[in-house]
Design a protein around this motif. Structure first.
Motif, PDB file in Angstrom:
ATOM      1  N   THR A 111       0.846  -1.195   0.000  1.00 40.04           N
ATOM      2  CA  THR A 111       0.000   0.000   0.000  1.00 40.04           C
ATOM      3  C   THR A 111       0.879   1.243   0.000  1.00 40.04           C
ATOM      4  OG1 THR A 111      -1.749  -1.154   1.200  1.00 40.04           O
ATOM      5  CG2 THR A 111      -1.773   1.260   1.281  1.00 40.04           C
ATOM      6  N   SER A 113       1.061   5.136   0.774  1.00 45.82           N
ATOM      7  CA  SER A 113       0.346   6.122   1.579  1.00 45.82           C
ATOM      8  C   SER A 113       1.057   7.465   1.471  1.00 45.82           C
ATOM      9  CB  SER A 113       0.293   5.681   3.048  1.00 45.82           C
ATOM     10  OG  SER A 113      -0.477   4.504   3.175  1.00 45.82           O
TER      11      SER A 113
ATOM     12  N   ALA B  20       8.830  -6.332   6.836  1.00 48.06           N
ATOM     13  CA  ALA B  20       8.208  -7.394   6.061  1.00 48.06           C
ATOM     14  C   ALA B  20       6.879  -6.916   5.522  1.00 48.06           C
ATOM     15  CB  ALA B  20       8.005  -8.621   6.940  1.00 48.06           C
ATOM     16  N   GLY B  21       6.637  -7.132   4.259  1.00 48.55           N
ATOM     17  CA  GLY B  21       5.367  -6.725   3.669  1.00 48.55           C
ATOM     18  C   GLY B  21       4.416  -7.882   3.673  1.00 48.55           C
ATOM     19  N   GLN B  22       3.441  -7.842   2.788  1.00 49.80           N
ATOM     20  CA  GLN B  22       2.560  -8.979   2.616  1.00 49.80           C
ATOM     21  C   GLN B  22       3.263  -9.902   1.645  1.00 49.80           C
ATOM     22  OE1 GLN B  22      -0.052  -9.598   4.703  1.00 49.80           O
ATOM     23  NE2 GLN B  22      -1.712  -9.123   3.343  1.00 49.80           N
ATOM     24  N   ASP B  23       4.148 -10.691   2.188  1.00 52.58           N
ATOM     25  CA  ASP B  23       4.970 -11.552   1.357  1.00 52.58           C
ATOM     26  C   ASP B  23       4.732 -12.991   1.740  1.00 52.58           C
ATOM     27  OD1 ASP B  23       6.785  -9.381   0.220  1.00 52.58           O
ATOM     28  OD2 ASP B  23       7.014  -9.128   2.372  1.00 52.58           O
ATOM     29  N   VAL B  59       5.369   8.323  -7.874  1.00 56.20           N
ATOM     30  CA  VAL B  59       5.880   7.937  -6.557  1.00 56.20           C
ATOM     31  C   VAL B  59       7.005   8.876  -6.134  1.00 56.20           C
ATOM     32  CG1 VAL B  59       5.314   5.484  -6.757  1.00 56.20           C
ATOM     33  CG2 VAL B  59       7.509   6.305  -7.619  1.00 56.20           C
ATOM     34  N   ILE B  60       7.320   8.848  -4.854  1.00 60.35           N
ATOM     35  CA  ILE B  60       8.546   9.492  -4.374  1.00 60.35           C
ATOM     36  C   ILE B  60       9.611   8.405  -4.281  1.00 60.35           C
ATOM     37  CG2 ILE B  60       9.658  10.596  -2.397  1.00 60.35           C
ATOM     38  CD1 ILE B  60       7.063  12.078  -1.851  1.00 60.35           C
ATOM     39  N   GLU B  85      11.667   3.137  -3.251  1.00 60.57           N
ATOM     40  CA  GLU B  85      10.467   3.964  -3.216  1.00 60.57           C
ATOM     41  C   GLU B  85      10.179   4.402  -1.789  1.00 60.57           C
ATOM     42  OE1 GLU B  85       7.288   1.866  -5.143  1.00 60.57           O
ATOM     43  OE2 GLU B  85       7.988   2.435  -7.135  1.00 60.57           O
ATOM     44  N   THR B  93       5.013  13.363   2.232  1.00 58.57           N
ATOM     45  CA  THR B  93       5.706  12.095   2.475  1.00 58.57           C
ATOM     46  C   THR B  93       4.947  10.963   1.806  1.00 58.57           C
ATOM     47  OG1 THR B  93       6.588  12.835   4.592  1.00 58.57           O
ATOM     48  CG2 THR B  93       6.425  10.454   4.266  1.00 58.57           C
ATOM     49  N   MET B  94       5.680  10.067   1.184  1.00 57.47           N
ATOM     50  CA  MET B  94       5.081   8.853   0.644  1.00 57.47           C
ATOM     51  C   MET B  94       5.777   7.646   1.262  1.00 57.47           C
ATOM     52  SD  MET B  94       5.010   7.056  -3.065  1.00 57.47           S
ATOM     53  CE  MET B  94       6.303   5.943  -2.521  1.00 57.47           C
ATOM     54  N   ARG B  95       4.971   6.688   1.705  1.00 59.29           N
ATOM     55  CA  ARG B  95       5.507   5.478   2.342  1.00 59.29           C
ATOM     56  C   ARG B  95       4.951   4.272   1.605  1.00 59.29           C
ATOM     57  NH1 ARG B  95       6.610   3.133   7.581  1.00 59.29           N
ATOM     58  NH2 ARG B  95       7.522   1.144   6.969  1.00 59.29           N
ATOM     59  N   VAL B  96       5.788   3.289   1.367  1.00 60.68           N
ATOM     60  CA  VAL B  96       5.337   2.020   0.803  1.00 60.68           C
ATOM     61  C   VAL B  96       5.316   1.008   1.939  1.00 60.68           C
ATOM     62  CG1 VAL B  96       5.555   0.463  -1.155  1.00 60.68           C
ATOM     63  CG2 VAL B  96       6.744   2.645  -1.177  1.00 60.68           C
ATOM     64  N   SER B  97       4.206   0.298   2.078  1.00 58.46           N
ATOM     65  CA  SER B  97       4.012  -0.504   3.287  1.00 58.46           C
ATOM     66  C   SER B  97       5.032  -1.624   3.440  1.00 58.46           C
ATOM     67  CB  SER B  97       2.602  -1.087   3.306  1.00 58.46           C
ATOM     68  OG  SER B  97       2.407  -1.973   2.223  1.00 58.46           O
ATOM     69  N   ASP B  98       5.599  -2.087   2.343  1.00 56.28           N
ATOM     70  CA  ASP B  98       6.530  -3.207   2.469  1.00 56.28           C
ATOM     71  C   ASP B  98       7.985  -2.767   2.439  1.00 56.28           C
ATOM     72  OD1 ASP B  98       6.710  -2.559  -0.223  1.00 56.28           O
ATOM     73  OD2 ASP B  98       7.046  -4.628  -0.836  1.00 56.28           O
ATOM     74  N   ARG B 125      12.384  -6.630  -2.253  1.00 58.67           N
ATOM     75  CA  ARG B 125      11.842  -5.365  -1.737  1.00 58.67           C
ATOM     76  C   ARG B 125      12.208  -5.154  -0.267  1.00 58.67           C
ATOM     77  NH1 ARG B 125       8.349  -2.685  -4.903  1.00 58.67           N
ATOM     78  NH2 ARG B 125       7.294  -1.869  -3.047  1.00 58.67           N
TER      79      ARG B 125
END
Lengths: 410, 161
Positions: A111, A113, B20-23, B59-60, B85, B93-98, B125
C-alpha cells in the motif's frame, strides 16, 4: 530425541523468545499517519489475472473493509466508492485498489500512503500482484498445494490496515504482522493489538465488536435459455436467434459470460443473445457459465435444422462478422471456396489472395482449424457425411486482418 | 503437524525483517542466495524526488548513497547507490508498506541487485533491507549481525558448489 520431541522443544524455545520480544513494550502496533476525517472512500479496479469476477473481488474487499469498520470498534469507517478502471496510482486524492499482472519480487501486495507535514493522510492506494500467487474469494476454495494460494479477504484486511495508517506490528498474532502463510484465514480476525492500533489513531466507539464475518459458501450459477424453444425446427440457412441469461448467488448476473455450443458446430456464440445459422442436423445447444468459485451451470435445448439442396457459395462480404480471429478485414484479401465430397465425406478447397503474413489462420464456423503457410490455398477435409453448411475465412496469423467470409453448403 | 511447525519457524525468522510486507514467507538463506550482493553499509547521503516508476505510478523515490563497511556476498565495493520507493519531498511524504524508511547515518544489511537505471535496488523489496540497532541487533527481531553473517556466508558457499 525423536522428531516430535525435538519439534516441541524447539517450538517452546521459540515461543519463549517471542514472549520475551512481545513483553518489551506494552503494545506491538505501530502507525505513521491518520485520516483527519476518520474515514476513507476506496475505489476498486477488480480486473485480475485469476478469473475472479468483479463482484467476487468487490465482495471480498468490502468484507475486509468491514473487518476494520466493525471489529475495530472505532469511529473510523472505510466506504466503498465503486468500480474504476485505474491501472496506475499516484498522489491524486483518490484511494484505489488495483491488481497488477506482474511478479514483484515475492510481494503479494503493498500500500502506498501519502501524508502531509501534520501527519494527515491525503491519499492511499493498494496494489495486488498476481503471479505467482492465486487469489480466492470464497471460503473453502483455496488451494495451498503449491504454497501460493491467497484469500483475497485476509490479504486485504492487512492492507486496509495500512490504508488507515497502521504500520506493521511485531505481534505475530496480529493482522498487521507482516507476512502471509498460504491460504491463511486468520487476518480477517483483528487481534487486540490491531484494535489498539486503530483506536490509538481514531479513538473508541461505544459499539461492541461483532464476530468476524466469514466469506460466503459458493453455489453453482443457474442458466436459462429463452430462445430457441426446445425441439424447434428451422430450414437450413435460417438465422436462428439465441438468447439466455445466467445468475449466481455470489457473483450476481453472469449473462455476459455465457458460452454457447452445439454438439455439431462446436462453439457458436457467447453472451446474452446473438443470431446465426446452424448446419443441418439435430443439434444439442448448450449455454454454460462458470462462476468465480469455479462452479458451473448449464442449460440445453434440442434444435433441428432441415437440410437445403446442396450449393456452393462464394461470399462477397468484405468484412468478417465476428469470430475468434477478429472482426477486421484487410480490404484486399479475397477468399473463395469449393465444396465437394470424397467417398461421401465433405471436403472444401479454399483459395485466397491479398494476405501478407507468412502464416495464415484458417477458420471454419469461427473456429480456427489450422495455421498454415500462406500459400494461397488449403484443403479442409471436414470428414462429415451428409449435408452441412460451413462458413470460412482466412486471416493473417494471430491478427484480425481477415478475408471475406464464404459459405460452403453440402 | 510438521508443516505447521515449519510455518511457525518461518514466521519467527520473518521477525528479522525490518519491514516485512505482505509476502510469502521467504527465509533469510533464500534471500541471501537470490541477492547478487549482500553488504553491511550505512547511509551517507539521501535525496528524494517525485518520479514515475516502471509501472507508470507517480511515486517518491529516495536515492541512497551507501558507505559499505563489509561485503558479505559479491565483489568487494566501497560505495553503492541504491534507489528505493518512499521518502519526503517538501512537506509531502510517501511510504510504501513493504519498504522500510532509511535516514542518513542508519546502518543495515542490504541484499541488493543491479537495476536497469544503473543504481542497485533491494532484493525482495523490503525483505532485502535489515536495519541494525547500535548493538548490532536486527531491528524488530532477536537476530544479531553475526547470525546474518553466518547465514549469508553459508548460502554463498552453497551457491558456489
Amino acid at each position: 530425541m525423536n522428531t516430535r520431541t525435538l519439534e516441541t522443544a524447539f517450538a517452546a524455545a521459540i515461543a519463549a523468545a517471542l514472549i520475551a520480544i512481545s513483553t518489551v513494550s506494552p503494545h506491538a502496533y505501530a502507525s505513521y499517519a491518520s485520516w483527519s476525517s476518520a474515514g476513507a472512500t476506496v475505489y476498486v479496479n477488480p480486473a485480475n489475472g485469476d478469473g475472479l469476477s468483479d463482484s467476487a473481488v468487490v465482495s471480498a474487499l468490502q468484507a475486509a473493509m468491514n473487518d476494520w469498520n466493525t471489529q475495530g470498534a472505532s469511529p473510523f469507517r472505510f466506504n466503498y466508492g465503486g468500480q474504476v478502471r485505474d491501472t496506475t496510482t499516484g498522489y491524486d486524492g483518490r484511494n484505489v485498489v488495483l491488481f497488477r499482472n506482474e511478479n514483484n519480487g515475492g510481494t503479494i501486495a503493498f500500500t502506498y500512503s501519502w501524508w502531509d507535514g501534520s501527519n494527515h493522510l491525503l491519499d492511499s492506494d493498494m496494489i495486488i500482484y498476481d503471479p505467482p500467487y492465486t487469489f480466492f474469494a470464497f471460503d473453502g476454495t483455496c488451494d495451498s498445494s503449491n504454497g501460493y494460494g491467497v484469500y483475497l479477504h485476509d490479504l486485504t484486511t492487512h492492507e486496509f490496515g495500512h490504508m488507515l495508517g497502521l504500520n506493521h506490528s511485531t505481534e505475530p498474532a496480529a493482522t498487521m504482522y507482516g507476512g502471509y502463510a498460504a491460504c491463511s484465514t486468520t487476518q480477517r480476525s483483528l487481534d487486540p493489538d490491531d484494535i489498539g492500533g486503530i483506536q490509538s489513531l481514531y479513538g473508541r466507539s461505544s459499539a461492541s465488536s461483532p464476530p468476524p464475518p466469514s466469506s460466503p459458501t459458493n453455489t453453482a450459477p443457474s442458466v436459462s435459455i429463452s430462445s430457441p424453444g426446445n425441439n424447434a425446427s428451422f430450414a437450413q440457412g435460417t438465422s436462428i436467434s439465441f438468447s439466455g441469461s445466467a445468475s449466481d448467488t455470489q457473483d450476481g448476473n453472469l449473462t455476459s459470460g455465457l458460452v454457447w455450443t452445439s454438439n455439431i458446430d462446436g462453439a457458436i456464440g457467447s453472451g446474452a443473445s446473438f443470431s446465426r445459422p446452424l448446419s443441418a442436423g439435430t443439434h444439442t445447444i448448450t449455454a454454460s457459465v462458470t462462476d468465480s468459485g469455479a462452479m458451473s451451470g448449464a442449460s440445453s435445448r434440442t434444435v433441428t435444422v432441415v437440410a437445403a439442396a446442396p450449393t456452393v457459395g462464394s461470399g462477397t462480404d468484405p468484412v468478417a462478422t465476428g469470430g475468434t480471429g477478429g472482426t477486421g478485414a484487410t480490404g484486399g484479401a479475397t477468399l473463395s471456396a469449393r465444396g465437394y465430397k470424397v467417398k461421401g465425406r465433405q471436403q472444401a478447397d479454399l483459395s485466397w489472395s491479398g494476405l501478407d503474413a507468412t502464416q495464415t489462420d484458417v477458420y471454419r464456423n469461427n473456429v480456427r482449424v489450422t495455421t498454415t503457410s500462406n500459400g494461397g490455398s488449403y484443403t479442409d477435409a471436414i470428414g462429415s457425411r451428409g449435408s452441412g453448411t460451413y462458413t470460412y475465412r482466412v486471416c493473417e496469423a494471430g491478427t484480425s486482418n481477415c478475408s471475406n467470409i464464404v459459405t460452403v453448403s453440402f | 503437524m510438521r508443516r505447521g511447525f515449519e510455518a511457525f519457524v518461518c514466521a519467527f525468522v520473518l521477525t528479522a525483517a525490518a519491514a516485512a510486507g505482505q509476502d510469502r514467507l521467504v527465509d533469510l538463506s533464500t534471500r541471501a542466495a537470490g541477492a547478487q550482493r549482500v553488504v553491511l553499509a550505512s547511509v551517507s547521503d539521501l535525496r528524494s524526488a517525485l518520479e514515475v516508476n516502471a509501472y507508470g505510478d507517480q511515486v517518491i523515490v529516495s536515492h541512497l548513497q551507501l558507505q559499505v563497511q563489509e561485503t558479505l556476498k559479491g565483489p568487494a565495493i566501497n560505495t553503492i547507490s541504491l534507489a528505493m520507493e518512499g521518502g519526503t519531498v517538501g512537506g509531502l511524504t510517501m511510504r510504501v508498506s513493504d519498504m522500510p524508511t532509511m535516514e542518513v547515518g542508519e546502518r543495515a544489511v542490504f541484499f541488493v541487485d543491479p537495476s536497469a537505471s544503473g543504481e542497485f535496488q533491494s532484493h525482495s523489496r523490503g525483505l532485502g533491507i535489515m536495519k541494525l540497532d547500535p548493538s548490532n541487533r536486527i531491528v524488530g527481531s532477536s537476530l544479531m549481525l553475526d547470525d546474518v553473517r553466518g547465514i549469508v556466508r553459508r548460502a554463498a558457499v552453497r551457491g558456489q558448489r
